[in-house]
Design an enzyme around this catalytic site. Structure first.
Site, PDB file in Angstrom:
ATOM      1  N   HIS A 189       1.158  -1.439   0.050  1.00 28.65           N
ATOM      2  CA  HIS A 189      -0.113  -0.039   0.118  1.00 28.65           C
ATOM      3  C   HIS A 189       1.054   1.172  -0.351  1.00 28.65           C
ATOM      4  O   HIS A 189       2.093   1.323   1.096  1.00 28.65           O
ATOM      5  CB  HIS A 189      -0.681   0.611   1.275  1.00 28.65           C
ATOM      6  CG  HIS A 189      -0.447   0.065   2.637  1.00 28.65           C
ATOM      7  ND1 HIS A 189      -0.084   1.420   2.696  1.00 28.65           N
ATOM      8  CD2 HIS A 189      -0.507  -0.968   3.990  1.00 28.65           C
ATOM      9  CE1 HIS A 189       0.144   0.805   4.073  1.00 28.65           C
ATOM     10  NE2 HIS A 189       0.412  -0.541   4.442  1.00 28.65           N
TER      11      HIS A 189
ATOM     12  N   ASP B 218       5.771   2.117   6.718  1.00 30.80           N
ATOM     13  CA  ASP B 218       5.190   0.952   6.777  1.00 30.80           C
ATOM     14  C   ASP B 218       3.671   2.278   5.637  1.00 30.80           C
ATOM     15  O   ASP B 218       3.155   3.005   6.088  1.00 30.80           O
ATOM     16  CB  ASP B 218       3.601   1.071   8.017  1.00 30.80           C
ATOM     17  CG  ASP B 218       2.369   0.374   7.657  1.00 30.80           C
ATOM     18  OD1 ASP B 218       2.583  -0.756   6.845  1.00 30.80           O
ATOM     19  OD2 ASP B 218       1.481  -0.310   8.816  1.00 30.80           O
TER      20      ASP B 218
ATOM     21  N   GLU C 276      -5.415   2.209   1.969  1.00 28.40           N
ATOM     22  CA  GLU C 276      -4.842   0.449   2.923  1.00 28.40           C
ATOM     23  C   GLU C 276      -4.917   0.986   4.560  1.00 28.40           C
ATOM     24  O   GLU C 276      -6.274   0.405   5.690  1.00 28.40           O
ATOM     25  CB  GLU C 276      -3.877  -0.296   2.708  1.00 28.40           C
ATOM     26  CG  GLU C 276      -4.083  -1.814   3.944  1.00 28.40           C
ATOM     27  CD  GLU C 276      -3.619  -1.979   4.777  1.00 28.40           C
ATOM     28  OE1 GLU C 276      -3.635  -2.646   5.755  1.00 28.40           O
ATOM     29  OE2 GLU C 276      -2.850  -0.443   5.522  1.00 28.40           O
ATOM     30  N   GLU C 277      -4.912   1.757   4.905  1.00 29.63           N
ATOM     31  CA  GLU C 277      -4.663   2.147   6.525  1.00 29.63           C
ATOM     32  C   GLU C 277      -5.941   3.292   6.677  1.00 29.63           C
ATOM     33  O   GLU C 277      -6.601   3.046   8.312  1.00 29.63           O
ATOM     34  CB  GLU C 277      -3.995   3.596   6.769  1.00 29.63           C
ATOM     35  CG  GLU C 277      -2.306   3.542   6.403  1.00 29.63           C
ATOM     36  CD  GLU C 277      -2.124   1.987   7.298  1.00 29.63           C
ATOM     37  OE1 GLU C 277      -2.634   1.759   8.375  1.00 29.63           O
ATOM     38  OE2 GLU C 277      -0.548   2.314   7.193  1.00 29.63           O
TER      39      GLU C 277
ATOM     40  N   ASP D 173       3.930  -6.005   3.325  1.00 30.60           N
ATOM     41  CA  ASP D 173       3.451  -5.926   4.706  1.00 30.60           C
ATOM     42  C   ASP D 173       4.805  -5.154   5.820  1.00 30.60           C
ATOM     43  O   ASP D 173       6.099  -6.009   5.858  1.00 30.60           O
ATOM     44  CB  ASP D 173       1.963  -5.235   4.687  1.00 30.60           C
ATOM     45  CG  ASP D 173       1.440  -3.802   5.256  1.00 30.60           C
ATOM     46  OD1 ASP D 173       2.091  -2.938   5.781  1.00 30.60           O
ATOM     47  OD2 ASP D 173       0.444  -3.900   5.546  1.00 30.60           O
TER      48      ASP D 173
ATOM     49  N   HIS E 205       2.890   3.544  12.928  1.00 30.93           N
ATOM     50  CA  HIS E 205       2.109   4.439  13.588  1.00 30.93           C
ATOM     51  C   HIS E 205       2.484   5.385  13.713  1.00 30.93           C
ATOM     52  O   HIS E 205       1.737   6.085  14.483  1.00 30.93           O
ATOM     53  CB  HIS E 205       1.117   4.017  13.547  1.00 30.93           C
ATOM     54  CG  HIS E 205       0.384   2.481  12.506  1.00 30.93           C
ATOM     55  ND1 HIS E 205      -1.052   2.732  12.350  1.00 30.93           N
ATOM     56  CD2 HIS E 205       0.897   1.550  11.314  1.00 30.93           C
ATOM     57  CE1 HIS E 205      -1.103   1.936  11.288  1.00 30.93           C
ATOM     58  NE2 HIS E 205      -0.019   1.799  10.791  1.00 30.93           N
TER      59      HIS E 205
HETATM   60 ZN   LIG Z   1       0.824  -1.688   6.721  1.00 32.64          ZN
END
Ligand SMILES: [Zn+2]
Length: 347
Positions: free
Chosen positions: A62, A167, A199-200, A222, A309
């Protein structure tokens, strides 16, 4: 080892549905080889590497990162934001960020919030303005996207790197590296390199891209990090420098044991270290891709990071290298016979 490419991908800014900076990088590489490029209608990039009558293999990473969006501008000049994706609570305080304006300018500021219990409330970015007019003059509007302002760094030691949006820019890095490496290689399968949108915020672009390609088999690329970064016990299957992770389970996908076996055998043959991971929370694009059509055998191969994140993650380039090597070997052996073995449930 193409660290410059990872730096370029990491420093590109792309929250869900606003992934043009990352899309641009992918398209430049696809153009270099005159590859056929398609898009789904959410903005995912679908690059066909080769034509083949063999099984269609979708490799998916992603493009979007977690970040924020401007929701309001106060008369005092504070830029109020909401999170886009699951930004860690602690990463919502006292963080340098940058706002990408509609006309492409980057305005820097400091993100802060009020602490309510253990949660951040009233998140706002201070861009140094003292009035709504000053914010408007800077080109900042409601709806603009906001990302962490983190520069990519090489760390002490040969192979450790730090940056934002690993990510899943690490996954995007793998897609581009595979594009280069597989150029002249004869393959018995048709490979589609897919950089998915959004995606997130709920595994959206992987689903729509898969509906367009209709793959026979999918590998999702990922990242994941362990909650305790300095836990080096056997419980931590996401240790950097210990090889890519094969995700045996997550809440959105239980991969076929046969496909997992194929990946494990390939890693063993190639002497590639592999960590067997499980996600107790969340999922990946694999959760939606594997439900396309009659079902698509799908597995997730991850690169471990520390921290996630938030403003920066740390990764080991050797893990990226090993993931690349594993994917090359896998793609090199997938043919109609293997696909048949994976999907024959008659005995
Ligand atoms: Zn991811």
């Amino acid at each position: 080892m193409n660290i410059e490419l990872l730096k370029q991908l990491s420093e590109a800014d792309a929250i869900a549905a606003s992934e043009q900076e990352v899309r641009q990088i992918l398209l430049e590489h696809a153009r270099r080889y005159q590859l056929k490029v398609e898009f789904d209608r959410l903005g995912s990039v679908l690059i066909r590497l080769n034509e083949s009558t063999g099984p269609k293999v979708m490799l998916c990473a992603h493009m979007d990162e977690v970040g924020f969006m401007v929701r309001n501008i106060t008369k005092e000049g504070a830029v109020e934001v909401i999170p886009i994706g699951n930004v860690r609570q602690l990463a919502r305080f006292m963080q340098p960020v940058r706002i990408t304006t509609a006309d492409g300018r980057k305005q820097h500021g400091l993100l802060d919030a009020d602490l309510s219990g253990s949660e951040a409330q009233n998140m706002r970015v201070d861009i140094g303005a003292s009035s709504a007019q000053e914010v408007a003059d800077a080109g900042v509007r409601i709806g603009d996207r906001v990302t962490f302002a983190t520069s990519f760094q090489k760390l002490a030691g040969e192979s450790r790197v730090m940056g934002k949006a690993f990510d899943d820019r690490i996954g995007c890095w793998l897609l581009i590296e595979l594009m280069h490496a597989l150029q002249q290689q004869p393959l018995a399968c048709e490979v589609w390199l897919v950089a998915s949108s959004s995606e997130e915020v709920g595994m959206r672009g992987g689903k729509t891209a898969a509906q367009r390609i209709n793959p026979d088999l999918a590998l999702v690329l990922d990242t994941a990090n362990w909650s305790k970064n300095f836990d080096f016990s056997a419980a931590n299957h996401r240790q950097i420098g210990q090889g890519p992770m094969l995700v045996m389970y997550d809440k959105s996908l239980l991969p076929s044991p046969r496909l997992l076996g194929l990946i494990q055998d390939t890693a063993a043959e190639q002497r590639i270290p592999l960590q067997s991971d499980m996600f107790s929370n969340g999922g990946t694009d694999g959760g939606t891709i594997h439900l396309t059509g009659q079902g698509v055998p799908t597995a997730v191969i991850g690169v471990p990071t520390r921290h996630g994140h938030c403003a920066a993650s740390i990764a080991d380039m050797n893990d990226l290298y090993h993931a690349r090597q594993l994917l090359l070997a896998l793609v090199g052996r997938i043919d109609s016979d293997i696909f048949q073995q994976l999907t024959d449930f008659s005995c």
